[in-house]
Design a protein around this motif. Structure first.
Motif, PDB file in Angstrom:
ATOM      1  N   VAL A 286       4.198  -0.813   7.611  1.00  0.00           N
ATOM      2  CA  VAL A 286       3.869  -1.031   6.204  1.00  0.00           C
ATOM      3  C   VAL A 286       2.619  -1.886   6.094  1.00  0.00           C
ATOM      4  CG1 VAL A 286       4.678  -2.054   4.041  1.00  0.00           C
ATOM      5  CG2 VAL A 286       6.280  -0.811   5.517  1.00  0.00           C
ATOM      6  N   SER A 287       1.683  -1.444   5.246  1.00  0.00           N
ATOM      7  CA  SER A 287       0.485  -2.238   4.970  1.00  0.00           C
ATOM      8  C   SER A 287       0.550  -2.762   3.549  1.00  0.00           C
ATOM      9  CB  SER A 287      -0.776  -1.392   5.149  1.00  0.00           C
ATOM     10  OG  SER A 287      -0.946  -1.012   6.489  1.00  0.00           O
ATOM     11  N   THR A 288      -0.041  -3.909   3.328  1.00  0.00           N
ATOM     12  CA  THR A 288      -0.075  -4.484   1.989  1.00  0.00           C
ATOM     13  C   THR A 288      -1.516  -4.643   1.527  1.00  0.00           C
ATOM     14  OG1 THR A 288      -0.001  -6.717   2.919  1.00  0.00           O
ATOM     15  CG2 THR A 288       2.098  -5.728   2.263  1.00  0.00           C
ATOM     16  N   VAL A 289      -1.686  -4.592   0.221  1.00  0.00           N
ATOM     17  CA  VAL A 289      -2.984  -4.861  -0.386  1.00  0.00           C
ATOM     18  C   VAL A 289      -2.919  -6.306  -0.867  1.00  0.00           C
ATOM     19  CG1 VAL A 289      -4.631  -4.177  -2.167  1.00  0.00           C
ATOM     20  CG2 VAL A 289      -3.188  -2.449  -1.062  1.00  0.00           C
ATOM     21  N   LYS A 290      -3.448  -7.203  -0.065  1.00  0.00           N
ATOM     22  CA  LYS A 290      -3.351  -8.627  -0.388  1.00  0.00           C
ATOM     23  C   LYS A 290      -4.723  -9.301  -0.371  1.00  0.00           C
ATOM     24  CE  LYS A 290      -2.004  -9.687   4.386  1.00  0.00           C
ATOM     25  NZ  LYS A 290      -0.948 -10.286   5.251  1.00  0.00           N
ATOM     26  N   ALA A 291      -5.773  -8.480  -0.328  1.00  0.00           N
ATOM     27  CA  ALA A 291      -7.139  -9.006  -0.337  1.00  0.00           C
ATOM     28  C   ALA A 291      -8.089  -7.876  -0.661  1.00  0.00           C
ATOM     29  CB  ALA A 291      -7.499  -9.611   1.023  1.00  0.00           C
TER      30      ALA A 291
ATOM     31  N   LEU B  68       0.852  -1.186   0.000  1.00  0.00           N
ATOM     32  CA  LEU B  68       0.000   0.000   0.000  1.00  0.00           C
ATOM     33  C   LEU B  68       0.889   1.238   0.000  1.00  0.00           C
ATOM     34  CD1 LEU B  68      -3.006   0.970   0.292  1.00  0.00           C
ATOM     35  CD2 LEU B  68      -2.532   1.163   2.745  1.00  0.00           C
ATOM     36  N   PRO B  69       0.638   2.203  -0.892  1.00  0.00           N
ATOM     37  CA  PRO B  69       1.463   3.420  -0.888  1.00  0.00           C
ATOM     38  C   PRO B  69       1.389   4.133   0.460  1.00  0.00           C
ATOM     39  CG  PRO B  69       0.054   3.339  -2.835  1.00  0.00           C
ATOM     40  CD  PRO B  69      -0.394   2.228  -1.935  1.00  0.00           C
ATOM     41  N   GLU B  70       2.400   4.936   0.727  1.00  0.00           N
ATOM     42  CA  GLU B  70       2.406   5.724   1.960  1.00  0.00           C
ATOM     43  C   GLU B  70       1.188   6.652   1.975  1.00  0.00           C
ATOM     44  OE1 GLU B  70       5.452   8.600   4.525  1.00  0.00           O
ATOM     45  OE2 GLU B  70       6.014   7.837   2.535  1.00  0.00           O
ATOM     46  N   LEU B  71       0.512   6.694   3.108  1.00  0.00           N
ATOM     47  CA  LEU B  71      -0.721   7.473   3.229  1.00  0.00           C
ATOM     48  C   LEU B  71      -0.486   8.726   4.071  1.00  0.00           C
ATOM     49  CD1 LEU B  71      -3.239   4.572   4.012  1.00  0.00           C
ATOM     50  CD2 LEU B  71      -2.679   5.552   1.770  1.00  0.00           C
ATOM     51  N   ALA B  72      -1.347   9.706   3.859  1.00  0.00           N
ATOM     52  CA  ALA B  72      -1.316  10.935   4.641  1.00  0.00           C
ATOM     53  C   ALA B  72      -2.745  11.348   4.978  1.00  0.00           C
ATOM     54  CB  ALA B  72      -0.619  12.054   3.871  1.00  0.00           C
TER      55      ALA B  72
ATOM     56  N   HIS C 123      -9.355   6.664  -1.166  1.00  0.00           N
ATOM     57  CA  HIS C 123      -9.352   7.381   0.109  1.00  0.00           C
ATOM     58  C   HIS C 123     -10.047   6.527   1.166  1.00  0.00           C
ATOM     59  CE1 HIS C 123     -13.256   8.478  -1.663  1.00  0.00           C
ATOM     60  NE2 HIS C 123     -13.690   8.630  -0.430  1.00  0.00           N
ATOM     61  N   MET C 124      -9.605   6.696   2.388  1.00  0.00           N
ATOM     62  CA  MET C 124     -10.159   5.994   3.545  1.00  0.00           C
ATOM     63  C   MET C 124     -10.713   7.063   4.486  1.00  0.00           C
ATOM     64  SD  MET C 124      -7.268   3.012   3.995  1.00  0.00           S
ATOM     65  CE  MET C 124      -8.448   1.789   4.570  1.00  0.00           C
ATOM     66  N   THR C 125     -12.024   7.186   4.492  1.00  0.00           N
ATOM     67  CA  THR C 125     -12.695   8.292   5.172  1.00  0.00           C
ATOM     68  C   THR C 125     -12.583   8.171   6.691  1.00  0.00           C
ATOM     69  OG1 THR C 125     -14.241   8.456   3.334  1.00  0.00           O
ATOM     70  CG2 THR C 125     -14.895   9.501   5.394  1.00  0.00           C
ATOM     71  N   LEU C 126     -12.304   9.315   7.331  1.00  0.00           N
ATOM     72  CA  LEU C 126     -12.140   9.360   8.780  1.00  0.00           C
ATOM     73  C   LEU C 126     -13.169  10.247   9.475  1.00  0.00           C
ATOM     74  CD1 LEU C 126      -8.247   9.695   8.915  1.00  0.00           C
ATOM     75  CD2 LEU C 126      -9.586   7.621   9.304  1.00  0.00           C
TER      76      LEU C 126
ATOM     77  N   VAL D 288     -12.329  14.577   6.085  1.00  0.00           N
ATOM     78  CA  VAL D 288     -10.913  14.234   6.223  1.00  0.00           C
ATOM     79  C   VAL D 288     -10.751  12.740   5.953  1.00  0.00           C
ATOM     80  CG1 VAL D 288      -8.925  14.214   7.784  1.00  0.00           C
ATOM     81  CG2 VAL D 288     -10.603  16.073   7.913  1.00  0.00           C
ATOM     82  N   ALA D 289      -9.668  12.402   5.254  1.00  0.00           N
ATOM     83  CA  ALA D 289      -9.440  11.009   4.869  1.00  0.00           C
ATOM     84  C   ALA D 289      -7.952  10.726   4.785  1.00  0.00           C
ATOM     85  CB  ALA D 289     -10.106  10.719   3.527  1.00  0.00           C
ATOM     86  N   LEU D 290      -7.632   9.442   4.769  1.00  0.00           N
ATOM     87  CA  LEU D 290      -6.278   8.994   4.429  1.00  0.00           C
ATOM     88  C   LEU D 290      -6.206   8.802   2.929  1.00  0.00           C
ATOM     89  CD1 LEU D 290      -5.638   6.325   7.205  1.00  0.00           C
ATOM     90  CD2 LEU D 290      -4.235   8.367   6.816  1.00  0.00           C
ATOM     91  N   THR D 291      -5.225   9.422   2.284  1.00  0.00           N
ATOM     92  CA  THR D 291      -5.049   9.293   0.843  1.00  0.00           C
ATOM     93  C   THR D 291      -3.580   9.014   0.541  1.00  0.00           C
ATOM     94  OG1 THR D 291      -4.639  11.657   0.478  1.00  0.00           O
ATOM     95  CG2 THR D 291      -6.930  10.914   0.408  1.00  0.00           C
TER      96      THR D 291
END
Length: 232
Positions: free
Chosen positions: A204-209, A96-100, A173-176, A108-111
């Motif tokens: 580090v997070s991965t996109v594996k599912a 997963l790319p680095e998020l901010a 985006h991951m909404t907060l 507000v979200a993580l993108t």
């Protein structure tokens, strides 16, 4: 018509720091169904934050890949699960790319800090692969969604795919939060960024599912049905 709605989301692994952070901030763990008082950032009271996170809490922590839909006539949840497992077997995981923590209009979200072709490609594949399971929107639903001032391309996406923000218009985006008063957005960004650094940091997070969520009734909110792990 079946009231249940399904969605294909990216959700971090339930044991990951990222999942814990998002679930804490929203006050709801869609993997277990447990609710709690949301983790309020500095400058917000717990009661205030409970109200400001009410809308995203219904959906659980996630990033949309295939937006919520009702099942097409003749389709079942078992059919959808089988299709999800077949879809996942053909894919491989990626980092997963680095998020901010960032504002998107009034919420507000993580993108991702940088664009990700891998994420965009995964979202596009989900839009197409799970389309046969989506029941068309009713005329009333389409009319309501068109009130958002969509572009011509987004309107065409809504008509064809049931959601305007796909393909070129997709933004991971991951909404907060829900919609915030404009004056409170900077404090929410700063406070959530501090919590994110504390709880997730350099993990580090991965996109594996990809993950199947369901909302069985409007008052229930979404919960996780199954995780379709790639390559398994």
């Amino acid at each position: 018509m079946n009231a249940a709605r399904y969605a294909i989301y990216y959700a971090p692994a339930p044991e990951s720091p990222l999942w814990g952070f998002g679930s804490d901030v929203l006050g709801y763990d869609a993997a277990t169904g447990a609710t709690r008082l949301p983790l309020a950032p500095a400058g917000f009271s717990p009661e205030d934050w409970l109200r400001l996170t009410a809308q995203p809490r219904r959906y659980g922590f996630h990033a949309t890949l295939k937006a919520p839909f009702r099942l097409a006539e003749g389709a079942t949840e078992d059919d959808l699960v089988a299709a999800g497992r077949a879809f996942a077997r053909k894919r491989r995981g990626f980092e997963l790319p680095e998020l901010a923590v960032r504002p998107i209009e009034t919420f507000v979200a993580l993108t991702p800090k940088e664009p990700s072709e891998a994420l965009s490609g995964l979202a596009a594949a989900c839009v197409e692969a799970f389309e046969p399971f989506r029941a068309p929107h009713s005329p009333e639903e389409l009319a309501r969604r068109r009130l958002a001032g969509l572009t011509e391309r987004q309107q065409a996406n809504l008509d064809r795919w049931g959601y305007p923000y796909v393909f070129e218009d997709f933004r991971f985006h991951m909404t907060l939060t829900g919609s915030l008063p404009e004056a409170r957005v900077p404090a929410a960004v700063d406070g959530l960024a501090a919590l994110y650094a504390e709880q997730v940091g350099a993990a580090v997070s991965t996109v594996k599912a990809v993950t199947l969520y369901v909302e069985e009734a409007l008052e229930d909110g979404f919960r996780i049905v199954d995780r379709f792990v790639f390559g398994s």
